[in-house]
Write an enzyme that holds these catalytic residues in place. Structure first.
Site, PDB file in Angstrom:
ATOM      1  N   SER A 150      -2.897 -34.739 -32.906  1.00 49.83           N
ATOM      2  CA  SER A 150      -4.000 -34.238 -33.727  1.00 49.83           C
ATOM      3  C   SER A 150      -4.911 -35.372 -34.182  1.00 49.83           C
ATOM      4  O   SER A 150      -6.089 -35.150 -34.486  1.00 49.83           O
ATOM      5  CB  SER A 150      -3.463 -33.493 -34.949  1.00 49.83           C
ATOM      6  OG  SER A 150      -2.711 -34.352 -35.779  1.00 49.83           O
ATOM      7  N   GLN A 188     -26.454 -21.277 -20.313  1.00 50.38           N
ATOM      8  CA  GLN A 188     -27.692 -20.666 -19.830  1.00 50.38           C
ATOM      9  C   GLN A 188     -27.518 -19.151 -19.733  1.00 50.38           C
ATOM     10  O   GLN A 188     -26.589 -18.657 -19.111  1.00 50.38           O
ATOM     11  CB  GLN A 188     -28.035 -21.239 -18.453  1.00 50.38           C
ATOM     12  CG  GLN A 188     -29.340 -20.731 -17.863  1.00 50.38           C
ATOM     13  CD  GLN A 188     -29.571 -21.299 -16.474  1.00 50.38           C
ATOM     14  OE1 GLN A 188     -28.684 -21.281 -15.623  1.00 50.38           O
ATOM     15  NE2 GLN A 188     -30.754 -21.835 -16.266  1.00 50.38           N
ATOM     16  N   SER A 189     -28.425 -18.432 -20.366  1.00 47.17           N
ATOM     17  CA  SER A 189     -28.309 -16.980 -20.461  1.00 47.17           C
ATOM     18  C   SER A 189     -28.953 -16.277 -19.272  1.00 47.17           C
ATOM     19  O   SER A 189     -30.085 -16.584 -18.895  1.00 47.17           O
ATOM     20  CB  SER A 189     -28.979 -16.497 -21.751  1.00 47.17           C
ATOM     21  OG  SER A 189     -29.076 -15.086 -21.778  1.00 47.17           O
ATOM     22  N   GLN A 190     -28.234 -15.322 -18.690  1.00 44.41           N
ATOM     23  CA  GLN A 190     -28.820 -14.477 -17.647  1.00 44.41           C
ATOM     24  C   GLN A 190     -29.596 -13.314 -18.264  1.00 44.41           C
ATOM     25  O   GLN A 190     -30.221 -12.549 -17.546  1.00 44.41           O
ATOM     26  CB  GLN A 190     -27.727 -13.940 -16.722  1.00 44.41           C
ATOM     27  CG  GLN A 190     -27.111 -14.984 -15.823  1.00 44.41           C
ATOM     28  CD  GLN A 190     -26.032 -14.390 -14.927  1.00 44.41           C
ATOM     29  OE1 GLN A 190     -25.465 -13.344 -15.214  1.00 44.41           O
ATOM     30  NE2 GLN A 190     -25.744 -15.088 -13.838  1.00 44.41           N
ATOM     31  N   ARG A 191     -29.539 -13.224 -19.576  1.00 41.59           N
ATOM     32  CA  ARG A 191     -30.330 -12.207 -20.262  1.00 41.59           C
ATOM     33  C   ARG A 191     -31.754 -12.703 -20.515  1.00 41.59           C
ATOM     34  O   ARG A 191     -32.722 -11.981 -20.303  1.00 41.59           O
ATOM     35  CB  ARG A 191     -29.670 -11.842 -21.592  1.00 41.59           C
ATOM     36  CG  ARG A 191     -30.414 -10.752 -22.363  1.00 41.59           C
ATOM     37  CD  ARG A 191     -29.775 -10.487 -23.715  1.00 41.59           C
ATOM     38  NE  ARG A 191     -30.402  -9.362 -24.382  1.00 41.59           N
ATOM     39  CZ  ARG A 191     -30.157  -9.002 -25.641  1.00 41.59           C
ATOM     40  NH1 ARG A 191     -29.280  -9.702 -26.364  1.00 41.59           N
ATOM     41  NH2 ARG A 191     -30.770  -7.969 -26.176  1.00 41.59           N
ATOM     42  N   ARG A 235     -28.785  -8.011 -14.486  1.00 41.35           N
ATOM     43  CA  ARG A 235     -27.868  -9.129 -14.197  1.00 41.35           C
ATOM     44  C   ARG A 235     -26.468  -8.664 -13.818  1.00 41.35           C
ATOM     45  O   ARG A 235     -25.669  -9.445 -13.302  1.00 41.35           O
ATOM     46  CB  ARG A 235     -27.778 -10.057 -15.407  1.00 41.35           C
ATOM     47  CG  ARG A 235     -27.194  -9.392 -16.642  1.00 41.35           C
ATOM     48  CD  ARG A 235     -27.077 -10.333 -17.811  1.00 41.35           C
ATOM     49  NE  ARG A 235     -26.805  -9.626 -19.058  1.00 41.35           N
ATOM     50  CZ  ARG A 235     -26.388 -10.206 -20.171  1.00 41.35           C
ATOM     51  NH1 ARG A 235     -26.177 -11.500 -20.201  1.00 41.35           N
ATOM     52  NH2 ARG A 235     -26.176  -9.492 -21.273  1.00 41.35           N
ATOM     53  N   ASN A 248     -13.005 -32.195 -28.230  1.00 39.40           N
ATOM     54  CA  ASN A 248     -12.362 -33.388 -28.774  1.00 39.40           C
ATOM     55  C   ASN A 248     -11.420 -33.973 -27.732  1.00 39.40           C
ATOM     56  O   ASN A 248     -11.073 -33.321 -26.738  1.00 39.40           O
ATOM     57  CB  ASN A 248     -11.654 -33.091 -30.099  1.00 39.40           C
ATOM     58  CG  ASN A 248     -10.491 -32.131 -29.962  1.00 39.40           C
ATOM     59  OD1 ASN A 248      -9.513 -32.420 -29.262  1.00 39.40           O
ATOM     60  ND2 ASN A 248     -10.561 -30.981 -30.626  1.00 39.40           N
ATOM     61  N   ARG A 265      -6.352 -30.533 -13.339  1.00 38.48           N
ATOM     62  CA  ARG A 265      -6.507 -31.646 -12.408  1.00 38.48           C
ATOM     63  C   ARG A 265      -6.152 -31.216 -10.988  1.00 38.48           C
ATOM     64  O   ARG A 265      -5.392 -30.251 -10.779  1.00 38.48           O
ATOM     65  CB  ARG A 265      -5.611 -32.804 -12.825  1.00 38.48           C
ATOM     66  CG  ARG A 265      -4.135 -32.456 -12.740  1.00 38.48           C
ATOM     67  CD  ARG A 265      -3.236 -33.596 -13.148  1.00 38.48           C
ATOM     68  NE  ARG A 265      -1.850 -33.185 -13.102  1.00 38.48           N
ATOM     69  CZ  ARG A 265      -1.119 -33.132 -11.985  1.00 38.48           C
ATOM     70  NH1 ARG A 265      -1.652 -33.484 -10.831  1.00 38.48           N
ATOM     71  NH2 ARG A 265       0.136 -32.730 -12.034  1.00 38.48           N
TER      72      ARG A 265
END
Length: 251
Positions: A84, A117-120, A186, A202, A214
């Protein structure tokens, strides 16, 4: 796919002056050391680097595993499960040209922040500014994979895939022409359609993400490529983190 680190944790000018940290490569290591030692030291957080910085950054690791005493401490903390303390270090990436299929996988990981990025609001029509949606073609869809239909006709997997993309674009364009709003049109766009996003995570989360995604760990090729690119961008500015991108991650 294009991945670029656009921001990361920086120490404040006042703390830099008080702590005497003038090596930019040590910035995030100093944050980690401050967080770790705060848990175990009678010193105040602002006193740790000024009073213990030379001890940890200036001496060779006593465990014989390489690096400095700070590296030894980081190894001990992550192995003991006290990861943490690495959550105070963050990195922000520009991620461009990845598929919506990858986005769906990526959002399953916790403690990552996304702006996608919005497709609306971004129109995907052939006549729109974007010029139609772009798409990702999987490596398994290759021109040398043939599908026979009857005796006289044969087509490649890439031809089939490309035709499906063209059909999706055509359906989208026709729906828009019919007055269907972009937010509904869309729905016919495929998982292969690309998108761009900004992502912040983080250090603990990003190490865990790499461990799970990976190459060679069962992840799909595209997200495995993303995992490697994120690792490379981080290690480029923080070489001391290279050993932590292993099969176990930080958690």
């Amino acid at each position: 796919m294009v991945i670029k680190l656009i921001a990361h944790t920086r120490i404040s000018d006042s703390f830099r002056e008080e702590a005497g940290i003038y090596d930019f490569e040590l910035e995030r290591a100093a944050v980690a050391l401050t967080a770790i030692r705060t848990c175990y030291s009678p010193l105040k957080p602002t006193e740790i680097i000024p009073q213990e910085g030379v001890k940890y950054f200036g001496n060779v690791a006593s465990d014989g595993a390489g690096g400095t005493e700070a590296d030894r401490l980081f190894r001990h903390i992550t192995r003991s499960g006290h990861a943490s303390t690495l959550e105070h270090i963050t990195y922000t990436f520009a991620i461009e040209g990845v598929s919506r299929a990858l986005l769906a996988q990526l959002t399953r990981h916790r403690h990552l922040s996304f702006s996608v990025q919005s497709q609306r609001y971004v129109r995907m029509g052939s006549g729109d500014r974007i010029g139609g949606f772009d798409y990702v073609t999987p490596p398994s869809v290759s021109a040398d994979k043939k599908v026979s239909e009857g005796t006289f006709f044969e087509e490649s997997a890439v031809d089939i895939f490309s035709e499906a993309m063209r059909d999706a674009q055509s359906a989208y364009d026709r729906l828009r022409e019919a007055g269907v709003p972009a937010e509904d049109a869309r729905m016919v766009l495929p998982n292969a359609a690309t998108c761009n996003l900004v992502m912040t995570g983080n250090l603990r989360t990003l190490l865990d993400f790499y461990a799970k995604r990976r190459p060679g760990n069962g992840a799909q090729w595209e997200i495995a490529e993303l995992a490697v690119s994120i690792r490379d961008e981080i290690v480029k500015i923080d070489p001391w983190l290279a050993p932590y991108f292993d099969t176990k991650g930080a958690a």
